[in-house]
Design a protein around this motif. Structure first.
Motif, mmCIF file in Angstrom:
data_model
loop_
_atom_site.group_PDB
_atom_site.id
_atom_site.type_symbol
_atom_site.label_atom_id
_atom_site.label_comp_id
_atom_site.label_asym_id
_atom_site.label_seq_id
_atom_site.Cartn_x
_atom_site.Cartn_y
_atom_site.Cartn_z
ATOM 1 N N PRO A 144 1.427 10.315 3.690
ATOM 2 C CA PRO A 144 1.022 9.713 2.408
ATOM 3 C C PRO A 144 2.185 9.516 1.441
ATOM 4 C CG PRO A 144 -0.554 11.387 3.077
ATOM 5 C CD PRO A 144 0.597 11.491 4.036
ATOM 6 N N ALA A 145 3.173 10.398 1.500
ATOM 7 C CA ALA A 145 4.299 10.294 0.572
ATOM 8 C C ALA A 145 5.145 9.051 0.827
ATOM 9 C CB ALA A 145 5.170 11.546 0.676
ATOM 10 N N LEU A 146 5.060 8.488 2.039
ATOM 11 C CA LEU A 146 5.863 7.317 2.372
ATOM 12 C C LEU A 146 5.144 5.995 2.111
ATOM 13 C CD1 LEU A 146 7.649 8.403 5.679
ATOM 14 C CD2 LEU A 146 8.592 8.292 3.368
ATOM 15 N N GLU A 147 3.846 6.059 1.858
ATOM 16 C CA GLU A 147 3.099 4.821 1.650
ATOM 17 C C GLU A 147 3.608 4.034 0.440
ATOM 18 O OE1 GLU A 147 -1.484 3.329 0.899
ATOM 19 O OE2 GLU A 147 -1.102 5.065 2.195
ATOM 20 N N PRO A 148 3.905 4.655 -0.707
ATOM 21 C CA PRO A 148 4.438 3.871 -1.833
ATOM 22 C C PRO A 148 5.751 3.175 -1.499
ATOM 23 C CG PRO A 148 3.661 6.012 -2.599
ATOM 24 C CD PRO A 148 3.650 6.059 -1.100
ATOM 25 N N LEU A 149 6.606 3.808 -0.699
ATOM 26 C CA LEU A 149 7.870 3.193 -0.319
ATOM 27 C C LEU A 149 7.631 1.983 0.581
ATOM 28 C CD1 LEU A 149 10.958 3.241 -0.334
ATOM 29 C CD2 LEU A 149 10.881 4.841 1.597
ATOM 30 N N LEU A 150 6.683 2.105 1.499
ATOM 31 C CA LEU A 150 6.335 0.981 2.355
ATOM 32 C C LEU A 150 5.802 -0.196 1.528
ATOM 33 C CD1 LEU A 150 5.780 -0.345 5.133
ATOM 34 C CD2 LEU A 150 3.534 0.775 5.070
ATOM 35 N N ILE A 151 4.898 0.096 0.599
ATOM 36 C CA ILE A 151 4.338 -0.956 -0.250
ATOM 37 C C ILE A 151 5.425 -1.611 -1.088
ATOM 38 C CG2 ILE A 151 2.727 -1.437 -2.120
ATOM 39 C CD1 ILE A 151 1.399 -0.877 0.552
ATOM 40 N N LEU A 152 6.375 -0.811 -1.579
ATOM 41 C CA LEU A 152 7.506 -1.369 -2.313
ATOM 42 C C LEU A 152 8.305 -2.303 -1.411
ATOM 43 C CD1 LEU A 152 9.372 -1.533 -4.790
ATOM 44 C CD2 LEU A 152 10.571 0.492 -3.913
ATOM 45 N N GLY A 153 8.522 -1.896 -0.168
ATOM 46 C CA GLY A 153 9.266 -2.735 0.768
ATOM 47 C C GLY A 153 8.582 -4.062 1.028
#
Length: 383
Positions: free
Chosen positions: A119-128
């Motif tokens: 879950p902690a990586l989902e915002p980074l993916l969405i930003l990408g």
């Protein structure tokens, strides 16, 4: 839309935008503000490799260690890079190799996304993904500049429809003095420069229900607007004289008729369409000539639910500055927006080349005042 499906959709769209190009078109960089299309395709791929795959996926094999130098844009914390002005000098990696790079990274990303991600990586993916959508808009603008400055003025796609007027008559939308909420609020995605929702006090004002049209702007040209210093900021007047500016970008006066370069090549100006490819200097001068002004970004946002927007990015009278309480994120992601909060003006809205579902009334675009290769237009306001 599930993350894997969203990822595939975004990645495929970048290549679809480039599909009408010839191989030679991928490499050209006419001016510093334009990047070669192949660089955009490589850079957006580098983002996922550098910030997601390398630090988080065990056993991932980097495609080419030298690509960090080639495709890093401005992230100082990630290392040195090819300077922006030299992107067009890179005959290698080839277009074919960059496509292989995309396949390599996509394969690893799709494999990673086929299972639940932390879950902690989902915002980074969405930003990408939103980062790549930003570059999709830049792909359109850069491709248009590349083809539009070729003496042959080749069409990008003869079957692509051009934007038309929204058909609504111009009216003034009255906005009462009061306290207005500004900034993003909700659970969806937004960029960090939209955060810090706060209240602003606005005096009574009115804002135009429609953007300025080509016909409107032609009146400014015909009235000698480009030759009368009274309407221009000092920097703008110097810009007009030094660059010998006489009309918006891509406008040409040929055989007694104004024509404009667009997706289908050189075509007669459509009077009813919203004017496009104007700088902040031109937008402010036109507003002064009309006896009005540009709205502030806060006035624009407060009234945005009352008018149709999204045809052109609209210049505002606001300098690009942080909202109250703005803080840069730690690490490289903190370099995304905050470092550019100087000497730029805010634009609001979206344009005909903004990707689907990528716009919000709180979105804060920003460019230097003389730039006009983006799909920029004008909306007037008055006190």
């Amino acid at each position: 839309m599930e993350l894997l499906e969203k990822y595939k959709t975004v990645r495929e769209r970048s290549e679809t935008i480039c599909s009408p190009l010839k191989t030679e078109d991928y490499v050209v960089q006419p001016v510093v503000d334009v990047s070669p299309p192949k660089w955009h395709l490589g850079h957006t791929t580098w983002f996922f490799e550098t910030f997601i795959l390398q630090p988080n996926v065990t056993g991932y094999t980097e495609f080419d260690p030298q690509y960090n130098f080639v495709f890093n844009s401005y992230y100082e914390s990630v290392g040195s890079r090819v300077i922006r002005t030299d992107r067009g000098n890179l005959s290698r990696p080839s277009v074919e190799e960059i496509m292989q790079y995309r396949r390599h990274v996509d394969h690893a990303m799709e494999k990673w996304l086929s299972k639940p991600i932390p879950p902690a990586l989902e915002p980074l993916l969405i930003l990408g993904l939103n980062h790549e959508e930003q570059h999709q808009e830049l792909l359109y603008t850069d491709i248009k500049y590349i083809l539009g400055h070729n003496p042959l003025m080749p069409p990008y796609d003869r079957n692509r429809a051009t934007i038309a007027s929204n058909g609504h008559p111009q009216e003034w939308i009255d906005m009462p003095a009061g306290i207005y909420d500004i900034g993003y609020q909700g659970n969806g995605f937004c960029f960090d420069n939209e955060l810090g929702r706060h209240q602003v006090s606005l005096g009574h004002y009115a804002i135009s229900s429609t953007p300025v049209s080509n016909a409107d702007f032609l009146e400014f040209i015909n009235a000698g607007g480009y030759t009368d210093f009274r309407y221009w900021h000092a920097e703008g007047w110097d810009w007009v004289k030094t660059r010998e500016i006489k009309a918006p970008l891509y406008w040409y006066y040929i055989d007694g008729q104004w024509q404009q370069y667009g997706w289908q090549g050189l075509q007669p100006i459509k009077p009813e369409d919203p004017v496009c490819h104007v700088s902040y200097y031109e937008a402010a001068a036109y507003a002064a000539w009309k006896g009005f002004r540009l709205p502030t970004e806060f006035e624009w946002e407060a009234a945005a639910d009352k008018f149709h927007w999204g045809q052109r990015w609209e210049w505002t009278e606001s300098a690009y500055l942080p909202y109250p309480g703005f803080k840069k994120a730690p690490g490289a992601i903190g370099e995304y927006n905050g470092k550019f909060m100087v000497n730029q003006m805010v634009l609001r809205g979206a344009s005909e080349v903004t990707p689907p579902d990528h716009s919000r009334k709180t979105y804060r675009n920003f460019f230097h005042p003389p730039l006009r290769w983006q799909f920029t237009g004008i909306r007037l306001a008055k006190s």
